[in-house]
Design a protein around this motif. Structure first.
Motif, short mmCIF file in Angstrom:
data_model
loop_
_atom_site.label_atom_id
_atom_site.label_comp_id
_atom_site.label_asym_id
_atom_site.label_seq_id
_atom_site.Cartn_x
_atom_site.Cartn_y
_atom_site.Cartn_z
N GLY A 166 -5.87 -5.75 -24.43
CA GLY A 166 -5.30 -5.83 -23.26
C GLY A 166 -3.92 -4.57 -23.45
O GLY A 166 -3.22 -4.42 -22.72
N THR A 167 -3.10 -5.53 -24.77
CA THR A 167 -1.84 -4.70 -24.52
C THR A 167 -1.87 -2.86 -25.09
O THR A 167 -2.73 -2.70 -25.74
CB THR A 167 -1.60 -4.93 -26.47
N GLN A 168 -0.66 -3.01 -24.53
CA GLN A 168 -0.32 -1.72 -24.61
C GLN A 168 -0.33 -1.13 -25.70
O GLN A 168 0.89 -1.82 -26.76
CB GLN A 168 1.15 -0.95 -23.28
N MET A 169 -0.26 0.37 -25.95
CA MET A 169 -0.85 0.43 -27.26
C MET A 169 1.15 1.01 -27.93
O MET A 169 0.64 0.71 -29.00
CB MET A 169 -1.60 1.64 -27.62
N GLU B 234 -19.20 -3.31 -18.24
CA GLU B 234 -19.95 -2.65 -17.80
C GLU B 234 -19.08 -1.29 -17.14
O GLU B 234 -20.07 0.09 -16.93
CB GLU B 234 -18.59 -2.81 -15.47
N VAL B 235 -18.03 -0.86 -17.99
CA VAL B 235 -17.41 0.19 -18.65
C VAL B 235 -18.42 0.92 -19.39
O VAL B 235 -18.78 2.69 -19.42
CB VAL B 235 -16.21 0.71 -18.89
N LEU B 236 -18.92 0.51 -20.38
CA LEU B 236 -19.59 0.75 -21.76
C LEU B 236 -21.50 1.21 -20.92
O LEU B 236 -21.75 2.09 -21.27
CB LEU B 236 -20.12 -0.69 -22.86
N ALA C 20 -10.19 4.35 -21.33
CA ALA C 20 -11.13 4.27 -20.78
C ALA C 20 -10.96 1.97 -21.56
O ALA C 20 -10.70 2.64 -22.42
CB ALA C 20 -12.53 4.26 -20.78
N GLU C 21 -11.07 1.43 -21.17
CA GLU C 21 -11.43 0.15 -21.65
C GLU C 21 -12.38 0.20 -21.84
O GLU C 21 -13.72 -1.02 -21.33
CB GLU C 21 -11.11 -1.35 -19.73
N LEU D 153 -17.56 7.93 -25.65
CA LEU D 153 -16.50 6.12 -26.72
C LEU D 153 -15.07 7.16 -26.79
O LEU D 153 -13.95 6.83 -26.55
CB LEU D 153 -16.74 5.72 -27.17
N LEU D 154 -14.67 7.76 -27.49
CA LEU D 154 -13.74 9.03 -28.37
C LEU D 154 -12.74 8.95 -27.35
O LEU D 154 -12.19 8.88 -26.60
CB LEU D 154 -13.89 8.73 -28.87
N ASN D 155 -13.38 9.95 -26.03
CA ASN D 155 -12.67 10.90 -25.25
C ASN D 155 -12.44 9.48 -24.21
O ASN D 155 -11.22 9.73 -23.67
CB ASN D 155 -14.05 11.81 -24.65
N ALA D 156 -13.51 9.26 -23.82
CA ALA D 156 -13.34 7.50 -22.83
C ALA D 156 -11.97 7.08 -22.89
O ALA D 156 -10.85 7.26 -22.67
CB ALA D 156 -14.51 6.74 -22.78
N TYR D 157 -12.00 6.40 -24.11
CA TYR D 157 -10.39 6.16 -24.90
C TYR D 157 -9.45 6.43 -24.93
O TYR D 157 -8.32 6.32 -24.25
CB TYR D 157 -10.84 5.06 -25.83
#
Length: 233
Positions: free
Chosen positions: A52-55, A136-138, A130-131, A121-125
């Motif tokens: 949850g930490t901002q990148m 629920e996201v998965l 995406a979390e 997953l890669l595109n979503a992240y």
């Protein structure tokens, strides 16, 4: 021919490296003849508090960099991604624990949809911020690649496929992998970090031309950009 790729879904260089490999195979006309096996690797596996930490904040603290240095690093990565038509939304991306995402991909491989799930997953992240540690996201992403939602929900609630993920991580330790992306081509050549399309083409050609009864893994190419628990460069 089989190519094994150790990567993590929060590693910016892993998406770039995966795409470079795919383009090399396309250039060689081997996209349908080579199996890419995605292997699990966890960056920051022992640091659940980073979730949850901002990148931007995460990289600044982890690598002891100034905000200017972090912005410059991400600018270069983003430029590399854009050259491959990948969109990186660094401003909104937060660090995630990826163990469940790896479990989901292992399941998807059993349904012949492993690469589709990994790509989503890669595109979503990276593109959608995406979390991907959220169940629920998965489940929602799994639905997009037409996986059985009851089975996906069950595996996420339980500990299914955890052993396969841990086996990949242990194998990486045995081989001596310390950063990702890391590629093993046909059990003959090892490539560490992001490589150019030309390097992939050259090594794949050489691997296809050789026959080794009991091959010994050889390092190939130069060290490319990669991520470890200690550095991302």
């Amino acid at each position: 021919m089989k190519i094994e790729l150790w990567s993590d879904y929060t590693c910016p260089y892993c998406y770039i490296g995966k795409r470079q490999l795919e383009l090399a195979l396309e250039q060689l006309g081997l996209s349908d003849d080579v199996t890419i096996e995605l292997k699990s690797y966890e960056l920051d596996a022992e640091k659940p508090e980073i979730k949850g930490t901002q990148m931007l904040d995460y990289l600044q603290e982890k690598y002891n960099l100034t905000q200017t240095e972090v912005n410059e690093m991400l600018k270069k990565i983003k430029q590399q991604a854009e050259e491959l038509e990948l969109v990186y939304n660094f401003a909104n991306i937060k660090q995630q624990n990826t163990f469940d995402a790896h479990r989901l991909v292992k399941y998807a491989y059993d349904k012949n949809k492993g690469e589709l799930m990994a790509e989503r997953l890669l595109n979503a992240y990276f593109s959608e911020a995406a979390e991907i540690s959220n169940h629920e996201v998965l489940i929602s992403l799994a639905k997009e690649v037409a996986l059985d939602l009851e089975e996906v929900t069950s595996l996420l609630c339980l500990n299914n496929y955890a052993k396969k993920v841990r086996n990949d991580i242990e194998e990486a330790k045995e081989i001596g992998i310390e950063g990702v992306p890391f590629f093993i081509i046909d059990d003959k050549f090892a490539l560490s970090g992001v490589q150019s399309i030309d390097v992939f083409v050259e090594v794949i050609k050489e691997a296809r031309s050789e026959y080794v009864e009991k091959p010994k893994l050889q390092a190939a190419g130069k060290q490319g950009s990669f991520c470890t628990d200690e550095i991302c460069e």
